[in-house]
Write a protein that holds these residues in place. Structure first.
Motif, short mmCIF file in Angstrom:
data_model
loop_
_atom_site.label_atom_id
_atom_site.label_comp_id
_atom_site.label_asym_id
_atom_site.label_seq_id
_atom_site.Cartn_x
_atom_site.Cartn_y
_atom_site.Cartn_z
N LEU A 1 0.83 -1.21 0.00
CA LEU A 1 0.00 0.00 0.00
C LEU A 1 0.86 1.25 0.00
O LEU A 1 0.55 2.22 -0.67
CB LEU A 1 -0.91 -0.01 1.24
N ASN A 2 1.92 1.21 0.77
CA ASN A 2 2.72 2.42 0.91
C ASN A 2 4.10 2.01 1.44
O ASN A 2 4.51 2.42 2.50
CB ASN A 2 2.05 3.41 1.88
N ARG A 3 4.80 1.18 0.71
CA ARG A 3 6.07 0.65 1.19
C ARG A 3 7.19 1.67 1.16
O ARG A 3 8.30 1.39 1.52
CB ARG A 3 6.47 -0.60 0.41
N ARG A 4 6.90 2.86 0.67
CA ARG A 4 7.90 3.91 0.77
C ARG A 4 8.00 4.44 2.20
O ARG A 4 8.93 5.15 2.55
CB ARG A 4 7.57 5.06 -0.19
N CYS A 5 7.00 4.11 3.04
CA CYS A 5 7.06 4.52 4.45
C CYS A 5 8.13 3.73 5.18
O CYS A 5 8.40 2.56 4.88
CB CYS A 5 5.72 4.27 5.13
N VAL B 1 -2.52 -16.09 14.81
CA VAL B 1 -3.53 -15.22 15.45
C VAL B 1 -2.94 -13.84 15.71
O VAL B 1 -3.57 -12.81 15.45
CB VAL B 1 -4.04 -15.87 16.75
N ALA B 2 -1.71 -13.80 16.25
CA ALA B 2 -1.07 -12.52 16.51
C ALA B 2 -0.88 -11.73 15.22
O ALA B 2 -1.13 -10.52 15.17
CB ALA B 2 0.27 -12.73 17.21
N ILE B 3 -0.47 -12.41 14.16
CA ILE B 3 -0.25 -11.73 12.89
C ILE B 3 -1.57 -11.22 12.32
O ILE B 3 -1.66 -10.07 11.86
CB ILE B 3 0.45 -12.68 11.89
N ARG B 4 -2.62 -12.04 12.38
CA ARG B 4 -3.92 -11.62 11.83
C ARG B 4 -4.56 -10.51 12.66
O ARG B 4 -5.34 -9.72 12.13
CB ARG B 4 -4.89 -12.80 11.76
N ALA B 5 -4.23 -10.42 13.93
CA ALA B 5 -4.76 -9.34 14.76
C ALA B 5 -4.02 -8.03 14.52
O ALA B 5 -4.61 -6.94 14.64
CB ALA B 5 -4.69 -9.73 16.24
N LEU B 6 -2.72 -8.12 14.19
CA LEU B 6 -1.92 -6.92 14.00
C LEU B 6 -1.91 -6.42 12.56
O LEU B 6 -1.85 -5.20 12.32
CB LEU B 6 -0.47 -7.19 14.44
N SER B 7 -1.97 -7.34 11.59
CA SER B 7 -1.79 -6.94 10.19
C SER B 7 -2.87 -5.98 9.68
O SER B 7 -2.53 -5.02 8.96
CB SER B 7 -1.70 -8.18 9.30
N PRO B 8 -4.17 -6.13 10.02
CA PRO B 8 -5.13 -5.14 9.52
C PRO B 8 -4.88 -3.74 10.04
O PRO B 8 -5.07 -2.76 9.32
CB PRO B 8 -6.48 -5.68 10.00
N VAL B 9 -4.42 -3.65 11.29
CA VAL B 9 -4.13 -2.32 11.86
C VAL B 9 -2.91 -1.72 11.19
O VAL B 9 -2.88 -0.52 10.86
CB VAL B 9 -3.94 -2.42 13.39
N LEU B 10 -1.87 -2.55 10.96
CA LEU B 10 -0.68 -2.06 10.27
C LEU B 10 -1.01 -1.67 8.83
O LEU B 10 -0.52 -0.67 8.32
CB LEU B 10 0.41 -3.13 10.30
N GLU B 11 -1.87 -2.46 8.18
CA GLU B 11 -2.28 -2.13 6.82
C GLU B 11 -3.03 -0.80 6.78
O GLU B 11 -2.84 0.01 5.86
CB GLU B 11 -3.16 -3.25 6.27
N ASN B 12 -3.87 -0.57 7.78
CA ASN B 12 -4.59 0.72 7.86
C ASN B 12 -3.60 1.88 8.03
O ASN B 12 -3.76 2.95 7.42
CB ASN B 12 -5.57 0.67 9.03
N ALA B 13 -2.57 1.67 8.87
CA ALA B 13 -1.57 2.72 9.06
C ALA B 13 -0.78 2.97 7.78
O ALA B 13 -0.47 4.12 7.42
CB ALA B 13 -0.62 2.33 10.19
N LEU B 14 -0.46 1.91 7.04
CA LEU B 14 0.24 2.06 5.76
C LEU B 14 -0.59 2.85 4.75
O LEU B 14 -0.05 3.57 3.91
CB LEU B 14 0.60 0.69 5.20
N ASP C 1 2.38 8.90 10.94
CA ASP C 1 2.46 10.35 10.86
C ASP C 1 1.48 10.93 9.85
O ASP C 1 1.73 11.97 9.24
CB ASP C 1 3.88 10.79 10.51
N GLY C 2 0.35 10.24 9.67
CA GLY C 2 -0.67 10.72 8.75
C GLY C 2 -1.51 11.83 9.35
O GLY C 2 -1.21 12.36 10.43
#
Length: 445
Positions: free
Chosen positions: A312-316, A334-347, A372-373
């Motif tokens: 999505l925004n790998r220049r970040c 489970v840990a990855i699936r719980a964290l990845s949507p939030v990280l994807e939203n930040a990206l 920093d959005g």
């Protein structure tokens, strides 16, 4: 303030005001009645004194009377205002009686604690003099005071009794509500068979309990149907995914294929593996619990997150800080699936940098994701609702909702902290205290 306290307080206030008004009304009525009693006593005494007087050649003659009290409370004056009969002591009372000795009409005055009544003595059409009689007001006022004080005390007792009765009645009436609240607090999200079961009473609270039991039954059937559907879909998708992965691995092993083809089939195999992990996670979520596995290191999870194909925004700049040697008490997927949507939203919304930090907090680990959005532009209260998204977002609005469901199913949560200087997502997952084997090194990108 609870409903019970509000009802009891309202009852106490209304009862106190009502009893106060009754006491005030009683005081007014008593004052009027006592005033009439005093006037009646003065009229009777005046008539009794006049009955002892008879004309005597243009003057008046006072006959002897056996009533000794009459001599103390009555004065008889002739037409010139001279005292003919009565107490001769000096004082304000006698002075006032002397000043009334020449009145031409009935006059009533009060002095200190006495009320005096002066009435002309007219016999055969001739005014022969004046009679002045008095009544002490202290006994009447004392009686009125006792009556009002007793009424006020009785009013307070009635108010207290009504308040206690209201507290008891409301407590008995709302007892099922307290039972329902306590039972609902004890239930977990996975106890779909729990019901309030208040019995067959006919009151409104019991009827509400039966209605809620029926509602819980319908909700339970809906959730179970959803879980069965999720489980069936996951089961049906596993077989074709296994075939896809196997075929991709076989095709990628063909030595006649070029490097580009090998990379394509390798990506297909990796994606199939990720889909299989996602299906396993969803299947565990449908069951409402996760398999008991070894804890996973935070470093390992951060390493996997940094390697996910979120283009999505790998220049970040992604900066991961695992916070030392920490372990999640949940399976790795489970840990990855719980964290990845939030990280994807930040990206999706970050400008140049995303900080992912993990810190222990009691029995949990808090992972804080800050970008920093420009911040959150949608309603924070609805941000985690399934399907709710920013109108400009290309997503389906399911990622954050799924992340929260996974975290809560594991005993944690996902929260949004919107502060003046930054907006952060905090993913809370249970913390493990031991881990077997060596840990791989974490990477940052």
């Amino acid at each position: 303030m609870s409903v019970r306290r509000r009802i009891v307080l309202a009852t106490a206030i209304i009862t106190t005001i009502g009893m106060g008004m009754l006491v005030a009304l009683l005081a007014i009525v008593l004052d009027a009645v006592v005033d009439d009693e005093i006037d009646g006593a003065l009229r009777d005494r005046s008539a009794a004194v006049i009955a002892t007087v008879e004309p005597d050649g243009g003057s008046l003659l006072v006959r002897e009377t056996p009533d000794a009290a009459l001599d103390k409370l009555a004065w008889i004056y002739d037409s010139s205002g001279s005292l003919k009969e009565g107490p001769e002591t000096s004082g304000p009372l006698t002075g006032t009686a002397d000043s009334l000795g020449t009145v031409e009409q009935t006059t009533v005055v009060e002095i200190d604690d006495w009320r005096l009544r002066a009435e002309p003595i007219v016999l055969d059409g001739t005014r022969l003099g004046t009679v002045v009689v008095g009544v002490a007001l202290v006994p009447y006022r004392t009686t009125v005071g006792y009556a009002i004080a007793g009424s006020a005390g009785l009013g307070l007792l009635v108010s207290l009794g009504m308040s206690l009765l209201a507290a008891w009645t409301v407590g008995r009436a709302l007892a099922p509500v307290a039972v329902m609240a306590r039972r609902a607090e004890e239930w977990s999200e996975d106890e779909l068979d729990k019901r309030f079961e208040l019995g067959d009473g006919g009151d409104e609270i019991t009827q509400l309990g039966r209605v809620l039991d029926r509602l819980l039954e319908r909700v339970s059937r809906t959730i179970l149907a959803e879980q069965r559907l999720t489980a069936e879909l996951a089961h049906e998708l596993r077989t074709p995914l296994t075939v896809i992965r196997a075929e991709a691995e076989l095709a990628g092993a063909d030595k006649r294929m070029g490097a580009q083809g090998h990379k394509r089939f390798e990506r297909i195999a990796v994606s199939a593996e990720q889909m299989s992990d996602s299906i396993t996670t969803l299947l565990s979520l449908a069951r409402g619990s996760f398999l008991q596995e070894d804890a996973v290191a935070v470093e390992r999870v951060f390493e996997q997150l940094s390697a996910l194909p979120m283009n999505l925004n790998r220049r970040c700049e992604l900066v991961f800080d695992p916070g030392g040697t920490l372990f999640f008490a949940v399976p790795e997927n489970v840990a990855i699936r719980a964290l990845s949507p939030v990280l994807e939203n930040a990206l999706r919304y970050a400008t140049s940098r995303i900080d992912v930090t993990a810190r222990p907090n009691g029995e949990n680990i808090e992972v804080r994701i800050v970008d920093d959005g420009a911040g959150i532009s949608v309603d924070p209260a609805q941000l985690f609702a399934p399907g709710y998204r920013d109108p400009g977002s290309p997503g389906a609005g399911l990622g954050l909702s799924l992340a929260r469901r996974l975290a809560r199913a594991a005993g944690g949560d996902v929260e949004l902290i919107a502060e003046a200087d930054e907006t952060a997502f905090v993913i809370i997952l249970p913390r493990a205290t031991r881990r077997r084997g060596e840990l791989p090194a974490a990477t940052s990108s």
